[in-house]
Design an enzyme around this catalytic site. Structure first.
Site, PDB file in Angstrom:
ATOM      1  N   ASP A   1     -17.977 -22.642   9.223  1.00 36.90           N
ATOM      2  CA  ASP A   1     -19.180 -22.516   8.402  1.00 36.90           C
ATOM      3  C   ASP A   1     -19.267 -23.724   7.467  1.00 36.90           C
ATOM      4  O   ASP A   1     -18.425 -23.886   6.582  1.00 36.90           O
ATOM      5  CB  ASP A   1     -19.112 -21.212   7.595  1.00 36.90           C
ATOM      6  CG  ASP A   1     -20.431 -20.862   6.917  1.00 36.90           C
ATOM      7  OD1 ASP A   1     -21.213 -21.785   6.616  1.00 36.90           O
ATOM      8  OD2 ASP A   1     -20.671 -19.664   6.682  1.00 36.90           O
TER       9      ASP A   1
ATOM     10  N   HIS B   1     -22.448 -20.718  10.393  1.00 35.94           N
ATOM     11  CA  HIS B   1     -22.996 -19.791   9.402  1.00 35.94           C
ATOM     12  C   HIS B   1     -23.965 -18.785  10.019  1.00 35.94           C
ATOM     13  O   HIS B   1     -23.969 -17.614   9.646  1.00 35.94           O
ATOM     14  CB  HIS B   1     -23.728 -20.613   8.329  1.00 35.94           C
ATOM     15  CG  HIS B   1     -24.176 -19.831   7.142  1.00 35.94           C
ATOM     16  ND1 HIS B   1     -23.314 -19.415   6.157  1.00 35.94           N
ATOM     17  CD2 HIS B   1     -25.410 -19.390   6.760  1.00 35.94           C
ATOM     18  CE1 HIS B   1     -23.982 -18.758   5.220  1.00 35.94           C
ATOM     19  NE2 HIS B   1     -25.262 -18.723   5.569  1.00 35.94           N
TER      20      HIS B   1
ATOM     21  N   SER C   1     -25.980 -13.981   4.866  1.00 32.03           N
ATOM     22  CA  SER C   1     -26.098 -15.076   3.916  1.00 32.03           C
ATOM     23  C   SER C   1     -26.503 -14.526   2.540  1.00 32.03           C
ATOM     24  O   SER C   1     -25.786 -13.702   1.972  1.00 32.03           O
ATOM     25  CB  SER C   1     -27.085 -16.116   4.446  1.00 32.03           C
ATOM     26  OG  SER C   1     -26.975 -17.326   3.743  1.00 32.03           O
TER      27      SER C   1
END
Length: 430
Positions: free
Chosen positions: A331, A366, A239
């Protein structure tokens, strides 16, 4: 009278790394009898997580989770590790929970039990036929854990067992901030000296003046450690950590990562800015955040606005080391797949596409974690600007997300082995 033979439940190995499979077998059951296999874990926050599957014993009175079908429960089919990856908070738990190991010096304890019949609730109200406790470890025996507090750098360095020296990694998590050690501990268990880097504390992103040289210093701490091979050091990010990873690979003139692993990231970073600059561009586009029918926040559109602005994108054509991008096609937090496509186009235009490896998975969100970790579709997240806690929608469906975590971890370890243990690193075309 003949004595009733009690069922025997075994979970082997009793102690293992979290990414190792176990075998769960029940013996001495009546033939063709319905039973429920149940797993239970109490987190460090004292929340209970569980999973269960419905089985039928065979003609010998045996159930093998690795070989037999689950006909119902939190998972179905032949799923050797379903009792782990399908774990979820027990009914009545707090909303938006996420399970993460904070003390890697202790194991994840999972109690596996077998119950008579096919049941879906009330596990605590009835006695199991048999139970077994298993330990799941992130840190293998002999791994050293070293606190790092030098040159403004905060983190924990994990050194593999053995004489060394070893390849090294700088490991960065995402926008929640804080120090998370479990992935680095696991990487050290696989032979990599890994620095779990705390590059800002929770809630600090909006005020964080962390600049490029901070990460260069942290990277050098790994590289210069006597147990690390100095020219075999890579970067691993998820991320926001992945965003920083790409930025460092492209823009730093001081450090030269041997390779980079980027999970659920992108290439947006205001040129020459600090982490505070990332917070600022997020605020500028925060009006694009949507909520679903459950009032879960969806950030994808905010990210799409950023990757459509060339001034906010890192020039990935400058990257000169192999890069692995791992993304989920479901995601909902960030447009990582669209970003991956754009990165590929930019590197192709620069003659660097041979350095890029991409893997992406359907039904995957994600938060792509090490294998057999539970799937978190939506969890609580502290908003940096207001400190208000919202529930972010990360995306993914449990079974495909679990499959992606297992497959991607295998590919990540193979990628790291190729580029940090072997001398097959492709060179950039000049």
């Amino acid at each position: 009278m003949a004595q009733t033979v009690r069922p025997i439940l075994s979970v082997l190995p009793v102690r293992a790394l979290v990414d190792e499979k176990f075998k769960v077998v029940v013996e001495n059951l009546p033939p063709a009898s319905p039973v429920t296999l149940h797993s239970l874990h109490q987190s460090e926050d004292k929340d209970f997580w569980e999973a269960y599957g419905h089985y039928m014993s065979d003609h010998r009175g045996t159930v093998s989770v690795a070989e037999d079908l689950s006909f119902g429960g939190t998972y179905t089919g032949k799923e050797p590790m379903g009792l782990l990856w399908s774990m979820r908070p027990v009914p009545g738990s707090r909303k938006g929970l996420r399970l993460r190991k904070m003390d890697v010096c202790s194991p994840v304890l999972v109690n596996v039990s077998v119950y008579s019949g096919h049941i879906a609730e009330g596990f605590r109200e009835q006695a199991p036929l048999a139970s077994a406790l298993t330990e799941r470890w992130y840190m293998a025996p002999g791994v050293q854990r070293i606190d790092i507090r030098e040159k403004r750098v905060r983190g924990t360095l994990f050194i593999p067992p053995g004489p060394g020296p070893f390849p090294g990694l700088m490991d960065m998590w995402g926008g929640g901030g804080g120090l998370l050690e479990y992935r680095s501990a696991l990487l050290a268990s696989h032979g990599y000296a890994s620095l779990a880097l705390e590059y800002f504390s929770p809630g600090e992103l909006r005020s964080s003046d962390v600049e490029l040289n901070f990460f260069e210093t942290a990277f050098s701490i790994v590289k210069d450690h006597p147990q690390v091979i100095p020219d075999k050091v890579g970067i691993f990010g998820l991320s926001l950590g992945s965003i920083v990873t790409i930025y460092l690979a492209a823009e730093s003139t001081i450090i030269k990562p041997c390779c980079c692993v980027c999970v659920s990231g992108n290439h947006c970073f205001p040129p020459g800015e600090t982490l505070r600059g990332i917070h600022q561009v997020l605020l500028e586009n925060f009006h694009k955040v949507r909520v679903d029918e459950n009032n879960h926040h969806i950030w994808r559109d905010m990210g799409l606005a950023l990757i459509s602005d060339p001034s906010k994108k890192v020039d990935v054509g400058k990257i000169n080391c192999p890069v692995l991008l791992v993304n989920g096609l479901d995601d909902q937090n960030w447009p990582t797949v669209e970003s991956s496509e754009d990165i590929a186009q930019m590197m192709r235009a620069a003659g660097k596409e041979h350095l890029l490896t991409r893997v992406q998975y359907p039904g995957t969100g994600h938060l792509i974690e090490p294998p057999y970790s539970p799937h978190f579709r939506a969890t609580k997240f502290a908003m940096d600007s207001t400190k208000e806690k919202v529930i972010l929608l990360w995306g993914g469906q449990t079974k495909p997300h679990a499959d992606a975590q297992e497959d991607s971890w295998r590919k990540i370890l193979a990628f790291l082995q190729q580029h940090l243990y072997y001398s097959t690193t492709p060179k950039a075309k000049m």
